[in-house]
Design an enzyme around this catalytic site. Structure first.
Site, PDB file in Angstrom:
ATOM      1  N   HIS A  23      90.736 -45.314  62.068  1.00 25.07           N
ATOM      2  CA  HIS A  23      92.174 -45.620  62.183  1.00 25.07           C
ATOM      3  C   HIS A  23      92.569 -45.452  63.651  1.00 25.07           C
ATOM      4  O   HIS A  23      92.378 -44.388  64.243  1.00 25.07           O
ATOM      5  CB  HIS A  23      92.939 -44.653  61.280  1.00 25.07           C
TER       6      HIS A  23
ATOM      7  N   ASP B 256      95.580 -45.624  66.455  1.00 27.20           N
ATOM      8  CA  ASP B 256      97.033 -45.566  66.609  1.00 27.20           C
ATOM      9  C   ASP B 256      97.454 -46.168  67.949  1.00 27.20           C
ATOM     10  O   ASP B 256      97.248 -45.564  69.000  1.00 27.20           O
ATOM     11  CB  ASP B 256      97.501 -44.108  66.519  1.00 27.20           C
TER      12      ASP B 256
ATOM     13  N   GLY C 151     104.307 -41.156  65.688  1.00 30.42           N
ATOM     14  CA  GLY C 151     104.416 -40.790  67.108  1.00 30.42           C
ATOM     15  C   GLY C 151     103.425 -39.758  67.593  1.00 30.42           C
ATOM     16  O   GLY C 151     102.967 -39.843  68.719  1.00 30.42           O
TER      17      GLY C 151
ATOM     18  N   ASP D  40      99.352 -41.630  55.743  1.00 31.31           N
ATOM     19  CA  ASP D  40      99.017 -41.250  57.125  1.00 31.31           C
ATOM     20  C   ASP D  40      99.951 -40.155  57.603  1.00 31.31           C
ATOM     21  O   ASP D  40     101.171 -40.340  57.637  1.00 31.31           O
ATOM     22  CB  ASP D  40      99.157 -42.509  58.013  1.00 31.31           C
ATOM     23  N   GLY D  41      99.342 -39.009  57.971  1.00 29.50           N
ATOM     24  CA  GLY D  41     100.108 -37.950  58.610  1.00 29.50           C
ATOM     25  C   GLY D  41     100.061 -36.622  57.878  1.00 29.50           C
ATOM     26  O   GLY D  41     100.366 -36.553  56.686  1.00 29.50           O
TER      27      GLY D  41
HETATM   28  C1  DX5 Z   1     101.020 -40.548  63.692  1.00 23.49           C
HETATM   29  C2  DX5 Z   1      99.763 -41.366  63.502  1.00 23.49           C
HETATM   30  C3  DX5 Z   1      98.693 -40.733  62.716  1.00 23.49           C
HETATM   31  C4  DX5 Z   1      98.102 -39.484  63.317  1.00 23.49           C
HETATM   32  C5  DX5 Z   1      97.625 -38.652  62.194  1.00 23.49           C
HETATM   33  O1  DX5 Z   1     101.970 -41.370  64.281  1.00 23.49           O
HETATM   34  O2  DX5 Z   1     100.090 -42.583  62.840  1.00 23.49           O
HETATM   35  O3  DX5 Z   1      97.664 -41.673  62.425  1.00 23.49           O
HETATM   36  O4  DX5 Z   1      97.020 -39.726  64.164  1.00 23.49           O
HETATM   37  O5  DX5 Z   1      97.304 -37.392  62.669  1.00 23.49           O
HETATM   38  P1  DX5 Z   1      97.374 -36.099  61.705  1.00 23.49           P
HETATM   39  O6  DX5 Z   1      96.410 -36.339  60.590  1.00 23.49           O
HETATM   40  O7  DX5 Z   1      96.962 -34.991  62.619  1.00 23.49           O
HETATM   41  O8  DX5 Z   1      98.793 -35.981  61.220  1.00 23.49           O
HETATM   42 ZN    ZN Z   2      98.397 -43.839  62.228  1.00 17.87          ZN
END
Ligand code: DX5
Ligand code: ZN
Length: 239
Positions: free
Chosen positions: A51, A53, A160, A193-194
């Site tokens: 994934h 970002d 973010g 996600d998150g």
């Molecule tokens: C946040 C991102 C996520 C992030 C997830 O904006 O979209 O993909 O990398 O990280 P974790 O799992 O640490 O919340």
């Molecule tokens: Zn993400």
């Protein structure tokens, strides 16, 4: 079948579509000084897909990376790539990201003027079209487009930053999207996600999440394989 970038999409069909819940490590917190090595370590650890970002410093406060880095990951990786676009006007750059090697292009409903048309554009480029919604966005915002989605990404943190705390509002949204999917006999995948951790992965899988993005829970672990295996096992037990 090949993607616009010319690589095989077979891994997407065999690994992401036939297994139970899978964990997609997010690269956000990885060591970008050794990107290819990080990709290799995550693949060896069993990552079904990665994934990525993409943040532009406008749609979200942080600025991460763009096409050049996606291309570099594509060259280093064998597994499918999901590119999560947290940018203003994503419709202007989706073709470039598909060419750069995205197998899944995820766009936020909040940032689109015509979500249906954008999803069709992504599909026309040969990539899977996923629609994301932030914690404050109700599921009604994505419902009109579900027949054009290959996946719906429910954000369980404010987009973010990595390493934020899980927002349980995502559980209600996953459950309600799972119910709509049953009613309509639709085929979209449920993604989250998150804030995914050993505590939250079970509840999201129980609520219907199948593609589970995990950033800090994998990248901050000593042993990537142990972290991915443990999360996937907890998800399977709960699903
Ligand atoms: C946040 C991102 C996520 C992030 C997830 O904006 O979209 O993909 O990398 O990280 P974790 O799992 O640490 O919340
Ligand atoms: Zn993400």
């Amino acid at each position: 079948m090949t993607s616009p970038a010319g690589h095989s999409l077979d891994p997407l069909a065999t690994r992401l579509e036939t297994r139970g819940p899978v964990v997609l490590p997010a690269l956000l917190l990885c060591d970008f000084g050794h990107l290819a090595r990080e990709v290799e370590r995550l693949e060896e650890a069993g990552a079904a897909a990665l994934h990525l970002d993409v943040m532009d410093g406008r749609f979200v406060p942080q600025l991460t990376y763009g096409m050049v880095v996606v291309e570099a990951v594509r060259r280093a990786a064998k597994v499918p790539l999901e590119v999560h676009l947290m940018v203003e006007r994503p419709e202007r750059s989706i073709a470039d990201y598909a060419r750069a090697g995205a197998d899944i292009v995820t766009v936020h409903v909040e940032g689109l003027t015509d979500p249906g048309a954008t999803l069709e554009t992504i599909a026309g480029l040969g990539a899977k079209a996923h629609l994301a919604l932030s914690p404050d966005t109700p599921v009604e915002r994505v419902e009109p487009y579900l027949d054009r989605c290959d996946g719906v990404l429910v954000m369980s943190v404010e987009p973010g930053y990595g390493g934020q705390r899980f927002n349980p509002v995502a559980l209600e949204k996953l459950s309600s999207l799972a119910a709509v999917r049953r009613q309509r006999n639709a085929g979209f995948r449920l993604c989250v996600d998150g804030g995914i951790s050993t505590e939250t992965v079970g509840p999201v899988a129980a609520a219907g999440a199948e593609l589970i993005v995990a950033g800090s829970a994998v990248i901050r672990a000593q042993n990537y394989a142990h972290a991915i295996t443990e999360l996937e096992q907890l998800a399977r037990e709960a699903a």
